[in-house]
Design a protein around this motif. Structure first.
Motif, PDB file in Angstrom:
ATOM      1  N   PRO A  55       0.831  -1.208   0.000  1.00  0.00           N
ATOM      2  CA  PRO A  55       0.000   0.000   0.000  1.00  0.00           C
ATOM      3  C   PRO A  55       0.864   1.255   0.000  1.00  0.00           C
ATOM      4  O   PRO A  55       2.011   1.244   0.456  1.00  0.00           O
ATOM      5  CB  PRO A  55      -0.814  -0.130   1.292  1.00  0.00           C
ATOM      6  N   PRO A  56       0.333   2.368  -0.517  1.00  0.00           N
ATOM      7  CA  PRO A  56       1.136   3.608  -0.551  1.00  0.00           C
ATOM      8  C   PRO A  56       1.606   4.057   0.823  1.00  0.00           C
ATOM      9  O   PRO A  56       2.710   4.582   0.961  1.00  0.00           O
ATOM     10  CB  PRO A  56       0.171   4.622  -1.180  1.00  0.00           C
ATOM     11  N   GLY A  57       0.787   3.862   1.831  1.00  0.00           N
ATOM     12  CA  GLY A  57       1.199   4.257   3.164  1.00  0.00           C
ATOM     13  C   GLY A  57       2.401   3.482   3.654  1.00  0.00           C
ATOM     14  O   GLY A  57       3.336   4.050   4.232  1.00  0.00           O
ATOM     15  N   ASP A  58       2.410   2.177   3.423  1.00  0.00           N
ATOM     16  CA  ASP A  58       3.557   1.369   3.834  1.00  0.00           C
ATOM     17  C   ASP A  58       4.806   1.751   3.056  1.00  0.00           C
ATOM     18  O   ASP A  58       5.914   1.791   3.601  1.00  0.00           O
ATOM     19  CB  ASP A  58       3.235  -0.113   3.634  1.00  0.00           C
ATOM     20  N   THR A  59       4.647   2.032   1.742  1.00  0.00           N
ATOM     21  CA  THR A  59       5.799   2.427   0.923  1.00  0.00           C
ATOM     22  C   THR A  59       6.404   3.746   1.407  1.00  0.00           C
ATOM     23  O   THR A  59       7.629   3.889   1.510  1.00  0.00           O
ATOM     24  CB  THR A  59       5.373   2.556  -0.541  1.00  0.00           C
ATOM     25  N   ALA A  60       5.543   4.727   1.719  1.00  0.00           N
ATOM     26  CA  ALA A  60       6.048   6.016   2.202  1.00  0.00           C
ATOM     27  C   ALA A  60       6.777   5.865   3.527  1.00  0.00           C
ATOM     28  O   ALA A  60       7.838   6.458   3.737  1.00  0.00           O
ATOM     29  CB  ALA A  60       4.891   7.002   2.334  1.00  0.00           C
ATOM     30  N   ARG A  61       6.230   5.050   4.412  1.00  0.00           N
ATOM     31  CA  ARG A  61       6.889   4.858   5.698  1.00  0.00           C
ATOM     32  C   ARG A  61       8.223   4.144   5.531  1.00  0.00           C
ATOM     33  O   ARG A  61       9.205   4.453   6.215  1.00  0.00           O
ATOM     34  CB  ARG A  61       5.971   4.075   6.637  1.00  0.00           C
ATOM     35  N   ALA A  62       8.263   3.171   4.596  1.00  0.00           N
ATOM     36  CA  ALA A  62       9.511   2.451   4.380  1.00  0.00           C
ATOM     37  C   ALA A  62      10.585   3.371   3.804  1.00  0.00           C
ATOM     38  O   ALA A  62      11.740   3.361   4.238  1.00  0.00           O
ATOM     39  CB  ALA A  62       9.273   1.267   3.448  1.00  0.00           C
ATOM     40  N   VAL A  63      10.213   4.213   2.816  1.00  0.00           N
ATOM     41  CA  VAL A  63      11.173   5.140   2.224  1.00  0.00           C
ATOM     42  C   VAL A  63      11.628   6.165   3.255  1.00  0.00           C
ATOM     43  O   VAL A  63      12.814   6.511   3.349  1.00  0.00           O
ATOM     44  CB  VAL A  63      10.560   5.825   0.988  1.00  0.00           C
ATOM     45  N   SER A  64      10.687   6.688   4.052  1.00  0.00           N
ATOM     46  CA  SER A  64      11.044   7.652   5.075  1.00  0.00           C
ATOM     47  C   SER A  64      12.003   7.058   6.100  1.00  0.00           C
ATOM     48  O   SER A  64      12.975   7.700   6.503  1.00  0.00           O
ATOM     49  CB  SER A  64       9.778   8.155   5.760  1.00  0.00           C
ATOM     50  N   GLY A  65      11.749   5.833   6.482  1.00  0.00           N
ATOM     51  CA  GLY A  65      12.661   5.198   7.430  1.00  0.00           C
ATOM     52  C   GLY A  65      14.039   4.974   6.850  1.00  0.00           C
ATOM     53  O   GLY A  65      15.056   5.163   7.542  1.00  0.00           O
ATOM     54  N   TRP A  66      14.115   4.592   5.596  1.00  0.00           N
ATOM     55  CA  TRP A  66      15.425   4.377   4.957  1.00  0.00           C
ATOM     56  C   TRP A  66      16.192   5.693   4.836  1.00  0.00           C
ATOM     57  O   TRP A  66      17.402   5.749   5.086  1.00  0.00           O
ATOM     58  CB  TRP A  66      15.226   3.761   3.588  1.00  0.00           C
ATOM     59  N   VAL A  67      15.499   6.782   4.476  1.00  0.00           N
ATOM     60  CA  VAL A  67      16.148   8.089   4.362  1.00  0.00           C
ATOM     61  C   VAL A  67      16.665   8.544   5.717  1.00  0.00           C
ATOM     62  O   VAL A  67      17.792   9.057   5.838  1.00  0.00           O
ATOM     63  CB  VAL A  67      15.170   9.119   3.761  1.00  0.00           C
TER      64      VAL A  67
END
Length: 217
Positions: free
Chosen positions: A40-52
């Protein structure tokens, strides 16, 4: 009396709507084939934010952000969204463009009038100064004759008093002449020595001396 099955008559259908009873789910088939479903888009955004965030924290620990040029200074063009002409301003500042010629005629005349009489010091004589001032007054009158459209009166610029400006020009020229450095004087030979400098003998006296020497021999 026989009981009805889950799918007989008007009873509840088997499984979920759109699925065939007994068939494997699409997610299971894709997983068996090695195809992962897009999260889901929410999970993708959280994953990218955490990696950054992890990358930034790692760079901070390694000192990648220490002593950077411009540290503590304001970011340039940080509020460009509030200015609709931000790209024009940045172009003018970057290329160091002179937009004085792009000003309206009245503003150009006002700027030129504000430079009198200092801007006239490069002229050779008073006649050229008067000609420049008279030309300025003619351009002021020509600007007033232009048609104007709008409810408000057009801006105007006043003409210059030629005699008054010429008088100030004379004062500036006199001040420059009085403050100009004078050339150093070179002392003459008579002032550097108290003895007279003998003049070189001419050809006739040299010939007489040679003849006298021969006669004595």
């Amino acid at each position: 009396m026989a009981q009805r099955g889950a799918g007989d008559g008007d009873g509840a259908p088997w499984g979920r709507a759109g699925e065939r009873p007994g068939a494997p789910r699409a997610e299971d088939q894709l997983a068996d084939q090695g195809v992962r479903r897009r999260p889901p888009p929410g999970d993708t955004a959280r994953a990218v934010s955490g990696w950054v965030d992890q990358q930034i924290q790692q760079a901070q620990r390694q000192g990648a952000f220490d002593d950077l040029p411009g540290a503590g200074r304001r970011l340039p063009d940080v509020d460009v969204r509030t200015d609709p002409d931000w790209w024009v301003r940045s172009l003018v500042e970057r290329e160091k463009l002179d937009l004085s010629a792009a000003l309206p005629g009245v503003l150009q005349l006002r700027r030129e009038k504000a430079t009198f009489p200092e801007s006239l010091l490069g002229l050779p004589d008073e006649t050229a100064v008067r000609a420049r001032l008279e030309d300025f007054n003619e351009r002021v009158l020509a600007d007033r004759r232009r048609p104007h459209v709008g409810p408000h009166p057009p801006p105007v610029v006043g003409r210059v008093d030629v005699e008054a400006v010429v008088g100030r020009w004379r004062e500036l020229v006199a001040q420059q002449a009085s403050t100009a450095p004078t050339a150093p004087t070179v002392p003459s030979a008579s002032t550097t020595s108290s003895y007279p400098v003998p003049e070189p003998p001419d050809d006739l006296s040299r010939a007489r001396r040679r003849w006298w020497r021969r006669a004595r021999r």
